[in-house]
Design an enzyme around this catalytic site. Structure first.
Site, mmCIF file in Angstrom:
data_model
loop_
_atom_site.group_PDB
_atom_site.id
_atom_site.type_symbol
_atom_site.label_atom_id
_atom_site.label_comp_id
_atom_site.label_asym_id
_atom_site.label_seq_id
_atom_site.Cartn_x
_atom_site.Cartn_y
_atom_site.Cartn_z
ATOM 1 N N LEU A 1 4.016 -15.617 -8.091
ATOM 2 C CA LEU A 1 3.577 -16.148 -6.792
ATOM 3 C C LEU A 1 2.646 -15.171 -6.088
ATOM 4 C CD1 LEU A 1 7.141 -17.454 -5.949
ATOM 5 C CD2 LEU A 1 5.131 -18.886 -6.369
ATOM 6 N N PRO A 2 1.820 -15.684 -5.164
ATOM 7 C CA PRO A 2 0.746 -14.829 -4.642
ATOM 8 C C PRO A 2 1.151 -13.816 -3.578
ATOM 9 C CG PRO A 2 0.555 -17.061 -3.757
ATOM 10 C CD PRO A 2 1.671 -17.087 -4.749
ATOM 11 N N THR B 1 3.494 -9.521 -7.494
ATOM 12 C CA THR B 1 3.344 -8.215 -6.844
ATOM 13 C C THR B 1 3.622 -8.412 -5.358
ATOM 14 O OG1 THR B 1 1.620 -7.640 -8.435
ATOM 15 C CG2 THR B 1 1.824 -6.247 -6.484
ATOM 16 N N LYS C 1 4.727 -0.489 -9.805
ATOM 17 C CA LYS C 1 3.491 -1.291 -9.853
ATOM 18 C C LYS C 1 2.529 -0.862 -8.735
ATOM 19 C CE LYS C 1 0.657 -4.867 -10.237
ATOM 20 N NZ LYS C 1 -0.283 -5.020 -11.328
ATOM 21 N N LYS D 1 -5.064 -6.465 -1.951
ATOM 22 C CA LYS D 1 -3.680 -6.831 -1.628
ATOM 23 C C LYS D 1 -2.716 -5.708 -2.046
ATOM 24 C CE LYS D 1 -0.064 -9.498 -3.738
ATOM 25 N NZ LYS D 1 0.369 -10.506 -4.684
#
Ligand code: NAD
Length: 357
Positions: free
Chosen positions: A119-120, A151, A229, A307
């Site tokens: 998912l974004p 992420t 990450k 992002k």
């Protein structure tokens, strides 16, 4: 999108450093039946999720048989695309069957053993997990493992872990963000950075993730996969900007970009951004890889890097840490994104630097 800063706790890694060995997969009590076949749901069939879900449906051998896959996306054409591509490949003729769920409630009520999400944003992960838990109909003997490959922030990962794990001792939320981009998702060669509560949980999900990736790396307690990450991508952004500056300077001084990249790649500046994804199209063509050779298409987009830098910087603020280089790379990627290049590979920073001359 507004971002809310949260105080961050430090993450431990206790089960990684303990002497506890990994149990056999057969000790994983996640299935609704005694067999080692699972029902997996996949939520979020975007650039990453669609190829990942297709790899689940392909019969890639691991210790885990998947008997059924349920897919869902907020955007119905993405569901249709999965069903069409799976049909074209004849995947419905394999032992794995699949179906489309029109709502998240349908996903939860289909009673999957695992739900994988791609998912974004943090908000999307929160809303999906909360809705799933609200509608989940599994009884106390059955377990549900939600594996979030998105992420997101460490705060959100930990919050969702607390929400899911407090619903039943059998339920768990695992943060497992990925590296490798759309190509890695398509080729099934992703790296998963896994934060989870125990070695037993890691052993349960490893065979499933192995259907979508080559490196499944336990990073520690819940939230640690996400932390790794964000740290990786903060370092990657700085690395790329450094290579862009050097390639730009070298060219301005009259050096052939192929020669400069060739020397870097056997010298101390050698890194992923000089070797695999060189931002100079001439050098990338010579090396035979890199989105810059394809007009910066098909790589890791500037908007996604921005992002990740925003998330990493928020974590740094929460920890009271100064990250001056990441602060600068965030400003630079903000400018490139605002200039309309959000979808272009983040190596396009080189062209931005050229324009600024
Ligand atoms: P994307 O925007 O292409 O896909 C996200 C999908 O989620 C879309 O299909 C969207 O319709 C769906 N979605 C959004 N909200 C939803 C909801 N509430 N319920 C159901 N579906 C919903 O994004 P992507 O590029 O596939 O990236 C997915 C995640 O992977 C992101 O967190 C991204 O940061 C991360 N990631 C992406 C890359 C990459 O190269 N694209 C690389 C590494 C990590």
């Amino acid at each position: 999108m507004s971002r809310v800063l949260r105080p961050s706790r430090r993450l431990g890694t206790h089960w990684l450093t303990s002497t506890h060995s990994y149990p056999n997969y057969s000790s994983c009590k996640h299935m609704s039946t005694a067999s080692s076949s699972a029902h997996v749901a996949f939520v979020g069939l975007g650039n990453m999720g669609l190829p990942m879900a297709l790899n689940l449906a392909r019969n890639r051998p691991t210790e885990l048989d998947i008997r059924h896959i349920t897919v869902h996306d907020l955007h119905p054409p993405n569901i249709e695309k999965f069903m069409r591509l799976a049909g074209e490949e004849g995947l419905n003729e394999s032992s794995t069957t699949y179906s489309a769920a029109q709502t998240l409630a349908d996903v939860a009520e289909s009673n999957p053993d695992f739900i994988v999400t791609s998912l974004p944003t943090c908000e999307a992960s929160e809303s999906v997990v909360q809705t799933i838990m609200k509608h989940s109909s599994r009884n106390q003997d059955q377990s549900l493992k939600i594996i979030d490959t998105s992420t997101i922030s460490v705060f959100t990962s930990r919050k969702l872990h607390d929400l899911v794990s407090s619903s039943s001792s059998q339920n768990d939320y695992i943060d497992a963000p990925v590296s490798g981009g759309v190509k890695g998702a398509s080729d099934g060669t992703l790296t998963f950075m896994v934060g989870c509560s125990s070695p037993e949980t890691f052993s349960c999900i490893q065979p499933l993730l192995s259907k979508m990736g080559h490196s499944i790396i336990p990073c520690g307690v819940p939230g640690s996969g996400t932390a790794v990450k964000l740290c990786n991508n903060a370092a990657l952004a700085a690395q790329m900007v450094g290579i862009c500056e050097a390639m730009n300077l070298g060219e301005a001084l009259g050096v052939d970009p192929k020669v400069l990249a060739g020397v870097m790649n056997v010298s101390t500046a050698k890194c992923w951004s000089s070797q695999v994804n060189n931002p100079h199209p001439v050098a990338a063509r010579d090396i035979g890889s890199g989105a810059s050779a394809k007009n910066y298409e098909g790589g890791f987009g500037c908007a996604l890097m921005l992002k990740d830098l925003n998330l990493a910087m928020d974590e740094a603020v929460g920890q009271g840490l100064d990250m001056p280089v990441s602060g600068l790379t965030r400003i630079l990627y903000g400018k490139v994104d605002a200039g309309g290049y959000g979808a272009k590979d983040f190596g396009i920073m080189l062209q931005y630097l050229k324009e600024k001359k």
